[in-house]
Design a protein around this motif. Structure first.
Motif, mmCIF file in Angstrom:
data_model
loop_
_atom_site.group_PDB
_atom_site.id
_atom_site.type_symbol
_atom_site.label_atom_id
_atom_site.label_comp_id
_atom_site.label_asym_id
_atom_site.label_seq_id
_atom_site.Cartn_x
_atom_site.Cartn_y
_atom_site.Cartn_z
ATOM 1 N N TYR A 119 -6.589 0.026 3.176
ATOM 2 C CA TYR A 119 -7.713 -0.251 1.774
ATOM 3 C C TYR A 119 -7.114 0.060 0.395
ATOM 4 O O TYR A 119 -7.147 -0.426 -0.546
ATOM 5 N N VAL A 120 -5.970 0.985 0.420
ATOM 6 C CA VAL A 120 -5.438 1.157 -0.721
ATOM 7 C C VAL A 120 -4.664 -0.040 -1.435
ATOM 8 O O VAL A 120 -4.618 -0.114 -2.516
ATOM 9 N N TRP A 163 -7.843 -1.882 -2.924
ATOM 10 C CA TRP A 163 -8.121 -1.242 -4.280
ATOM 11 C C TRP A 163 -7.192 -1.415 -5.340
ATOM 12 O O TRP A 163 -7.544 -1.548 -6.531
ATOM 13 N N ASN A 212 -8.913 -5.527 -6.555
ATOM 14 C CA ASN A 212 -9.687 -4.947 -7.568
ATOM 15 C C ASN A 212 -9.218 -5.200 -9.046
ATOM 16 O O ASN A 212 -9.692 -5.517 -10.019
ATOM 17 N N LEU A 235 -11.404 5.939 1.917
ATOM 18 C CA LEU A 235 -10.635 6.388 0.886
ATOM 19 C C LEU A 235 -10.525 8.023 1.029
ATOM 20 O O LEU A 235 -9.568 8.317 0.224
ATOM 21 N N VAL A 285 -4.092 8.000 -4.597
ATOM 22 C CA VAL A 285 -5.354 7.387 -5.201
ATOM 23 C C VAL A 285 -4.696 7.098 -6.779
ATOM 24 O O VAL A 285 -4.999 6.062 -7.544
ATOM 25 N N ALA A 311 -2.707 3.985 -6.777
ATOM 26 C CA ALA A 311 -3.314 2.856 -6.628
ATOM 27 C C ALA A 311 -4.070 2.710 -7.942
ATOM 28 O O ALA A 311 -4.135 1.458 -8.363
ATOM 29 N N PHE A 312 -4.523 3.542 -8.796
ATOM 30 C CA PHE A 312 -5.304 3.348 -10.183
ATOM 31 C C PHE A 312 -4.278 2.804 -10.759
ATOM 32 O O PHE A 312 -4.549 1.712 -11.725
ATOM 33 N N MET A 341 -3.678 -0.716 -10.156
ATOM 34 C CA MET A 341 -4.663 -1.539 -10.267
ATOM 35 C C MET A 341 -4.866 -1.976 -11.863
ATOM 36 O O MET A 341 -4.978 -3.043 -12.369
#
Length: 503
Positions: free
Chosen positions: A106-107, A110, A114, A254, A262, A265-266, A269
């Motif tokens: 999932y990372v 996202w 996303n 998550l 996290v 990933a942000f 994104m």
């Protein structure tokens, strides 16, 4: 033989004590089936014929810069929607995201999907501004908006660099897939077929790109839809699909990611979001659309088309993760092609063809933009007053086609140079786009025109220094540079306001 084993066997895979093996397509075990190679040859031949027939109609006797770059700004809603979405779905979006998700879960979703979808939210805010300017390129828009030709040339040079780097992704994916499909050497595949497909569809200008993208988008949608439908060994059903999502959610929530993952990933994104929001490929389609209303219509419909593609691709990769965890540390495109072996031959063929379509649809658009940046923005020809206007246009467009060939050749050579993977190359490219365009496009009130050239020059150089000198990841470097740009502009605005107040 179990149902799952039978499904794999029908796809050409059987198991021994040493692991999975692929039996020869012409072995007795497959006499009752059509060889995958026959599917591949038929599909590739049909694609070639359709591309030539579609784009051949776009070569006009009388061309101008406006028709070559923008299709005279007369392209209707649905062709524009097709080229917008087809250009969006590059091998980075299909192969890069697919293999990243296959390996990391999932990372990857996202951080990439996303971000890409968030980038769409920015476009409606610039439609009116872009179409009112009546420009041919985004660097030209910067010059007109901020009154500095140096900014135009700086950004044009940056665009040429990043598009050459990004073209490496398209050419590498194209060569690997065609080599795998037709069982020919990769070097020969990428060299001969890039000049056939990419140059042919680009030489006809924007209208040729649009026509080919209508076919490419259809093939991309068909490829991922068929892959999602046929990937389950027991056959597709909504109950089985729900179980796949449930199992994947239980395996990779998550909560299983660390704080650093996290944050990474942000940051990624933001890279993709800002990269999409400032991407010249999409801005040009807004400008080239027939009317402002149709431009808004294109932006309204595109999330549904792109969303469907991502939904089908994500489901296919989920099934591969849960049912067929067999692919090792192969090169990204080859690993994606190997996942297609778990499908029936015709479905695997369509999945590979959709990667070819994605590579062609993105490459011809980027070549057109790179040539525009070089010939129109960076090194424009001086007008010869004694030469008639039609001959001036013809000479200019001839030089553009030479530039397209040269840029494609440079990218082709670099595709064999062992550059980093798709995600890293894409991140480097789109961080540069965000640094060059985000503030001028979306916060014009923040810009101090007198220092714009200096700020952008230092920002681009700092980004290169942080990535290649200090080996900071491109997404983190971009955040540092964007904050630095904002601080400089804010300081300049503050100093100006103080001077005005003192005066």
């Amino acid at each position: 033989m179990t149902d799952e084993a039978q499904h794999l066997y029908m796809a050409g895979i059987y198991f021994t004590d040493g692991g999975p093996r692929r039996h020869h397509p012409f072995s007795p075990a497959r006499l009752t089936l059509m060889s995958p190679l026959i599917y591949y040859l038929a599909a590739f031949g049909a694609y070639t014929v359709f591309i030539i027939l579609l784009t051949g109609q776009s070569f006009a006797w009388k061309e101008t810069k406006k028709s070559f770059y923008l299709g005279d700004m007369k392209v209707a809603l649905f062709p524009t929607l097709a080229t917008f979405c087809a250009t969006w779905m590059s091998p980075l979006s299909l192969v890069g995201f697919g293999i990243w998700f296959y390996r990391s879960g999932y990372v990857a979703f996202w951080a990439s999907v996303n971000g890409w979808m968030i980038g769409l939210l920015f476009f409606p805010f610039v439609v009116k501004r872009l179409r009112a300017a009546r420009v041919t390129s985004l660097p030209e828009w910067l010059e007109k908006r901020y009154g500095d030709v140096r900014v135009r040339r700086l950004v044009a040079l940056t665009m040429i660099f990043l598009y050459v780097i990004y073209l490496v992704i398209q050419f590498r994916a194209f060569g690997v897939v065609v080599s795998y499909m037709l069982e020919i050497p990769q070097g020969f595949a990428v060299t001969s077929l890039i000049y056939l497909f990419v140059l042919y569809t680009t030489f006809g200008g924007y209208l040729s790109v649009v026509r080919s993208d209508m076919l490419n988008l259809l093939l991309i949608i068909l490829g991922v839809t068929v892959a999602a439908w046929f990937c389950l060994p027991e056959g597709f059903s909504f109950t089985a699909a729900r179980e796949v999502f449930r199992a994947e959610s239980a395996e990779l929530s998550l909560n299983s990611f660390s704080l650093s993952e996290v944050f990474s990933a942000f940051a990624m994104m933001l890279v993709w979001g800002l990269g999409v929001a400032t991407n010249l490929q999409y801005m040009i389609r807004i400008i080239a659309c027939r009317s402002r209303r149709e431009a808004y219509g294109m932006l309204t419909l595109s999330p549904y088309v792109v969303g469907w593609i991502y939904l089908c691709l994500t489901f296919f990769i989920m099934v591969c993760r849960l049912k067929y965890p067999l692919i090792g540390g192969l090169e990204e495109t080859l690993a994606f092609a190997k996942l297609g072996q778990f499908l029936p031959p015709f479905a695997g063929m369509l999945l590979l063809v959709c990667v070819i379509a994605a590579a062609v649809s993105t490459a011809n658009s980027q070549l057109l933009l790179a040539a525009c940046s070089l010939c129109y923005d960076l090194l424009p020809l001086k007008k010869d007053e004694s030469e008639l206007r039609p001959f001036q246009e013809e000479r200019f467009l001839f030089i553009n086609r030479i530039a397209i060939t040269v840029i494609a050749s440079v990218a082709l050579m670099l595709s064999h140079a062992g550059l980093p993977g798709y995600i890293k190359l894409g991140t480097i490219s789109w961080t540069l786009v965000a640094i060059a365009y985000f503030y001028p496009l979306f916060t014009p009130g923040l810009i101090v025109k007198e220092i714009l050239f200096a700020v952008l020059s230092l920002a681009i150089m700092l980004q290169f220094l942080l990535i290649f000198g200090f080996h900071i990841e491109p997404e983190y470097a971009m955040l540092i540079v964007l904050v630095g740009e904002w601080l400089v502009f804010m300081a300049a605005k503050f100093v100006r306001s103080k001077k005005c107040f003192a005066g």
